[in-house]
Design a protein around this motif. Sequence first.
Motif, PDB file in Angstrom:
ATOM      1  N   PRO A 254       0.890  -1.208  -0.031  1.00  0.00           N
ATOM      2  CA  PRO A 254       0.004   0.034  -0.179  1.00  0.00           C
ATOM      3  C   PRO A 254       1.006   1.375   0.177  1.00  0.00           C
ATOM      4  N   VAL A 255       0.489   2.319  -0.667  1.00  0.00           N
ATOM      5  CA  VAL A 255       1.074   3.715  -0.806  1.00  0.00           C
ATOM      6  C   VAL A 255      -0.050   4.615  -0.569  1.00  0.00           C
ATOM      7  N   VAL A 256       0.389   5.822  -0.262  1.00  0.00           N
ATOM      8  CA  VAL A 256      -0.432   7.035  -0.285  1.00  0.00           C
ATOM      9  C   VAL A 256       0.237   8.224  -1.011  1.00  0.00           C
ATOM     10  N   THR A 257      -0.158   8.525  -2.174  1.00  0.00           N
ATOM     11  CA  THR A 257       0.348   9.509  -2.894  1.00  0.00           C
ATOM     12  C   THR A 257      -0.518  10.866  -2.566  1.00  0.00           C
ATOM     13  N   ASN A 258       0.381  11.864  -2.566  1.00  0.00           N
ATOM     14  CA  ASN A 258      -0.117  13.289  -2.380  1.00  0.00           C
ATOM     15  C   ASN A 258      -0.392  14.086  -3.619  1.00  0.00           C
ATOM     16  N   PHE A 259      -1.839  14.039  -4.003  1.00  0.00           N
ATOM     17  CA  PHE A 259      -2.015  14.736  -5.187  1.00  0.00           C
ATOM     18  C   PHE A 259      -2.434  16.201  -4.668  1.00  0.00           C
ATOM     19  N   TYR A 260      -1.415  17.118  -4.563  1.00  0.00           N
ATOM     20  CA  TYR A 260      -1.477  18.417  -4.676  1.00  0.00           C
ATOM     21  C   TYR A 260      -2.182  18.520  -3.300  1.00  0.00           C
ATOM     22  N   GLY A 261      -1.851  17.982  -2.125  1.00  0.00           N
ATOM     23  CA  GLY A 261      -2.162  18.332  -0.768  1.00  0.00           C
ATOM     24  C   GLY A 261      -3.625  17.315  -0.458  1.00  0.00           C
TER      25      GLY A 261
END
Length: 276
Positions: free
Chosen positions: A86-93
């Motif tokens: 699992p990962v979490v990507t920062n989409f412009y905040g």
Amino acid sequence: MPVVSRLSTTPVKGTALHSPSTVELTRDGVEHNRRFHLVDGRGRLFNGKHHGPLVRITADLDGPELTLRIPGRDPVRASSTELGEPVVTNFYGRDVPGHLLAGPFADALTEFVGEPVDLVATDVPGAGVDVHPVTLVSSATIEHLRSVTPDGGRLDHRRFRMLVELEGTGVHEEDGWVGRRVRLGGATVRVVGPVPRCVVTNENPDSGEVDFRTLKAIVRYRGELATRLDTPVDHLPDNGAVIFGMYATVEEPGPIALGDPVEVLDEVPSAGVSGS
């Protein structure tokens, strides 16, 4: 009455656009649109702003099978349901949870890009859009930009990567729909505000190479730029002052097809961003 004249989607963010005849709009957007995205070796979002030639890749999603057609090699094909960590990507905040995609995709994309990248499947289909699930623009607005820009014939619709294009409106008529509900075929959206544009609009939609000063062209004819936006702008030129097209959220899910009527449902618009 205005109608839907073009739909543009892609399974992998930053790759070549498809032009389907119909899409199904959910609360989160179109399920297979931007279903996957790239991250770099540090886990940061990696897209056309970082590597324009991603548009030379054609991605197709057929059921669970994802195919990447990358120039210079055989198609890369595997199941998109084989997930890794699992990962979490920062989409412009905005944090977008997902999982790394197992299989041959990361190696093939890393070779093409020239640096380590991974392919990520969002946990929520449709969550891989920049800010809001729907973007729209009128053909009249695009044609006006082309007509007032020297050599503007090179500015085709793909530079703006909008989900919905409309025909039968005035130039920038869609800018006056801020706060209003708009029926698009079998779905209803609420227009939120303008789309701040990034350097991807400067890139050739076939090669990904910078070949036009599209942002400068927009500024040149619009004159007044956005000074107040409800979207993240720190990553954008001029703090998001260059605007073109509109964002919308989904009020009522449903199908949208080419030729569907477009109807503004609310009589009195909220204060919005004026056109040129």
